[in-house]
Design an enzyme around this catalytic site. Structure first.
Site, short mmCIF file in Angstrom:
data_model
loop_
_atom_site.label_atom_id
_atom_site.label_comp_id
_atom_site.label_asym_id
_atom_site.label_seq_id
_atom_site.Cartn_x
_atom_site.Cartn_y
_atom_site.Cartn_z
CD GLU B 52 46.68 64.77 80.09
OE1 GLU B 52 47.68 64.48 79.40
OE2 GLU B 52 46.66 64.67 81.33
CG PHE B 114 52.14 70.10 92.08
CD1 PHE B 114 53.33 69.79 91.43
CD2 PHE B 114 51.13 69.16 92.09
CE1 PHE B 114 53.50 68.55 90.80
CE2 PHE B 114 51.28 67.93 91.47
CZ PHE B 114 52.47 67.62 90.82
CD GLN B 115 49.80 67.97 88.21
OE1 GLN B 115 48.66 67.84 88.62
NE2 GLN B 115 50.45 67.02 87.54
CE LYS B 164 41.44 68.66 94.62
NZ LYS B 164 42.68 67.98 95.07
CG MET B 478 54.02 66.64 52.56
SD MET B 478 53.63 66.26 50.83
CE MET B 478 51.88 65.87 50.96
#
Lengths: 172, 580
Positions: B52, B114-115, B164, B478
């Site tokens: 993502e 969940f999630q 949802k 760097m």
């Protein structure tokens, strides 16, 4: 060794008119923590007939440049309609309410009641050994009352934080 | 005609109505209804990324290179948290994104489902605005406002979190644009009084300089044209921030190059000695100003910015003008009229003196390819193709900024504010989708490229001919450079151990891999990269311990630049070390 520097700061009272939407208080309080600004007190309540607008009053302190940034950063939030720096604008009224519980008997109890009268505090609850006073005024006045009560059996203090408004006929 | 539609359908229809061509996303449980509504939709093309973070950066690359908002679609929980780096990146660099995140059903919010993640809480301070949608009837209005907020004023990311059940539940929908008075109306025009005062200052300045930034790019290509016009009228030299490169053509006689920490000697000296600094769409970032109390000490400062909170944030200015860069430039040009600028020949002569320091010069290495040379050749061999360049973050990014040159806006995509390693490859993918006929090159480092290397698969899947040009010095260069300059060369964890074979990695993903090991192969390797019609990784092995100069060490003034050949002390005091 390096030392952390402290800057001179001033106290400012800001009123913020916002859309009354979920998370707005977290957004504003979080902006202060995220950018390292101070909150001395914060009050919020719905002020519109249809419950769509809230007014938040924040007392903050910081160097003048930081106060200016706070104003600009608040203005940048989409749900914020208006930010007014009462301290910057000039003559304004600041009020805070406190509930102060004092317990004691004898002279201390009498003295507490007498001082409450001097401060125009109202007794809103009493037992034979305690009072709850309701007091409205500037934060300074409440500070003074609370410190006097400390000697006379102070049990508990609840304060609302400051609400403020410009003097005169106009809306700020 | 009003009809019942599911939240997911209202969302997809609203996106289509906004003209969205691409959605960068990754499916998951909490966005399945939206993915079903997208199934076989002919108007919106979904680009399936591999992570993502890649979706958010690809949307940024698309937005930065086309001027249109980038759209991201990810699931709840890890889908959203993975996208946060890209959202924060877009917030810092003012890139318009609309990010749609799935959320667990309304009834489960707060139950550690969940999630589940508090996406609204997590993104509150790295978005311009965010929404939790609780009713599908609100969706059309919210999406309309989200696009408006993302793209107008100072652009930025907006998150729309949709549980949802809200995607599945239905509401009345009539397809018409929502009738709602907008509460977001940023000021875009400067006041006439301020414009007049700015013109007065410009016309009387003897040592003026334009200091331009990403705001000019965000304002649209016409703003870059107007900048050129105003420069012509006033004759003032132009420097730019990292984010503003391309707004002013790099082959112009009055172009000074980039300013700041790795800017040119002439731009930093000119900022230091100027009597008038006109800042257009930049924000006096710490990478630009160096030590604040020594920043441009003799100048009057004008600051044009659409975001009032950028004014006086770090540097106090004399004349703030709040407005859109393009609109204010137009006002300034109109107000200039037939004025003549002061004679600037003394000022230009001083600048020419500083130019003779040739601050971007570097020593050649007979044994190895200097990274600066690799960028120079890449520029020479591709400039006629007007390429779009993205970068990762680190030395290669600064060398690209110094040695690649830009002649127009929207050609340079880099993570300036947040400094996100792993930005370049997905950004190049987004840019290639938005500019299918352009040559798009991600100039990368060996460490950065590994941060979103999984996106090689995305380019393969959509047959995108993206090029990745890795300056491989086997270091987080760097970090190594700072350790050399400030920690007596104690190279703590900055060596890129166990690097993959990038050529074989390219081949494993269906890309072409080219390795360049010697200066003699440099031009041929670059040409082979350009000529190949598909995606290519070039693994260009460069001098391992080259440093990026000029450099203003942290806590130093513009006049304290380190150039090649200067001897550099191996340590710094604590005050300087404490600065980023």
């Amino acid at each position: 060794m390096m030392k952390i520097k402290q800057e001179q700061s001033e106290r400012h009272v800001l009123t913020i008119t916002v859309d009354n939407e979920a998370g707005i208080l977290a957004k504003i309080a979080g902006l202060f923590t995220a950018r390292g600004y101070n909150i001395d007190s914060l009050t919020v309540a719905d002020i519109s007939e249809n419950h769509s607008i809230s007014r938040i009053t924040i007392v903050t302190h910081g160097p003048p440049a930081v106060i200016d940034q706070i104003h600009a950063q608040l203005d940048r939030l989409v749900p914020v309609h208006k930010v007014v720096d009462l301290t910057e604008m000039g003559a304004h009224v600041e009020r805070e309410m406190a509930l102060v519980k004092v317990a004691g008997t004898g002279d201390a109890r009498v003295e507490a009641l007498r001082l409450a009268d001097v401060f125009r505090a109202k007794v809103v609850d009493t037992t034979t050994s305690s009072f709850v006073f309701e007091l409205t005024g500037t934060p300074d006045k409440i500070d003074r009352f609370v410190s006097l009560m400390r000697e006379l059996g102070l049990v508990e203090v609840g304060r609302t934080g400051v609400v403020g408004m410009m003097r005169g006929a106009e809306a700020a | 005609m009003s009809e019942e539609r599911s939240g997911a359908v209202i969302l997809v229809e609203s996106l289509a109505r906004q003209g969205v061509e691409f959605v960068f996303g990754y499916p998951g449980g909490a966005v399945l209804p939206i993915y079903d509504a997208l199934f076989n939709d002919a108007r919106i093309r979904h680009i399936l990324v591999r992570h993502e973070a890649g979706a958010a950066h690809a949307a940024e690359g698309y937005a930065r290179s086309t001027g249109k908002p980038g759209v991201v679609l990810v699931t709840s929980g890890p889908g959203a948290t993975n996208a946060v780096t890209g959202i924060a990146d877009a917030f810092m660099d003012s890139i318009p994104l609309v990010v749609i995140t799935g959320q667990v059903p309304t009834g489960l919010i707060g139950s550690d489902a969940f999630q589940e993640a508090d996406t609204i809480g997590i993104t509150r301070h790295c978005t311009k605005h965010n929404y939790l949608v609780k009713d599908p009837a609100e969706l059309a209005g919210i999406i309309d406002e989200a696009f408006r907020i993302a793209t107008t004023g100072r652009p930025g990311p907006v998150v729309i979190d949709i549980p949802k059940d809200v995607q599945i539940a239905s509401a009345q929908w009539n397809g018409a644009p929502p009738q709602k008075e907008s509460r977001y109306n940023p000021q875009t025009r400067g006041s006439d009084k301020d414009i007049a005062r700015a013109i007065e200052l410009l016309a009387n300045a003897r040592a003026p300089i334009f200091y331009t930034g990403g705001g000019v790019i965000n304002s649209g290509p016409h703003a870059a044209d107007l900048l050129r016009q105003l420069q012509e009228l006033t004759g003032a030299p132009v420097t730019s921030t990292l984010m503003g490169l391309g707004a002013f053509p790099a082959d112009h006689a009055d172009w000074l190059g980039m300013l700041g920490m790795h800017g040119t000697y002439e731009s930093n000296m000119a900022m230091n000695q100027a009597d008038l600094v006109v800042c257009i769409g930049a924000r006096f970032d710490d990478r630009v100003t160096g030590r604040l109390d020594a920043f441009s000490p003799h100048s009057t400062k004008i600051h044009i910015d659409i975001d009032r909170s950028s004014i006086n944030k770090t540097v106090t200015v004399d004349l703030p003008i709040i407005g859109d860069c393009g609109e204010v430039l137009e006002q300034l040009i109109a107000a200039w009229g037939n004025r003549k600028p002061q004679n600037l020949s003394d000022w230009k002569a001083r600048i020419d003196g500083w130019r003779t320091r040739k601050s971007l010069a570097y020593p050649r290495d007979p044994q190895a390819i200097m990274p600066q040379l690799a960028i120079e050749r890449l520029f020479e061999l591709t400039k006629h193709l007007d390429p779009v360049i993205s970068t990762e973050v680190g030395q290669h990014q600064m060398w690209a900024a110094q040695h690649f040159h830009f002649f127009g806006p929207n050609k340079w995509l880099t993570s300036g504010g947040l400094g996100t390693m792993g930005y370049g490859l997905p950004a190049a993918i987004g840019a290639q989708l938005g500019n299918p006929d352009s040559l798009v090159i991600d100039i990368a480092g060996d460490a950065s490229i590994q941060m979103n290397i999984q996106e090689l698969g995305t380019a393969t899947q959509y047959r995108l001919p993206v090029k990745v040009f890795i300056l491989n010095n086997e270091w987080m260069g760097m970090v190594r450079q700072w350790q050399e300059l400030t920690y007596e060369s104690r190279y703590s964890e900055s060596y890129s151990d166990s690097l993959p074979d990038f050529v074989r990695l390219a081949e494993a993903y269906g890309w072409k891999g080219i390795r360049i090991e010697d200066e003699s192969q440099l031009d041929a390797g670059i040409q082979a990269m350009i000529d190949h019609p598909g995606p290519v990784i070039v693994d260009c092995l460069v001098a391992k311990e080259a440093n990026c100069f000029p450099m203003i060490p942290s806590g130093a003034a513009h006049t304290d630049m380190i150039l090649y050949g200067d001897s550099v002390a191996g340590t710094m005091d604590d005050e300087a070390k404490a600065l980023v």
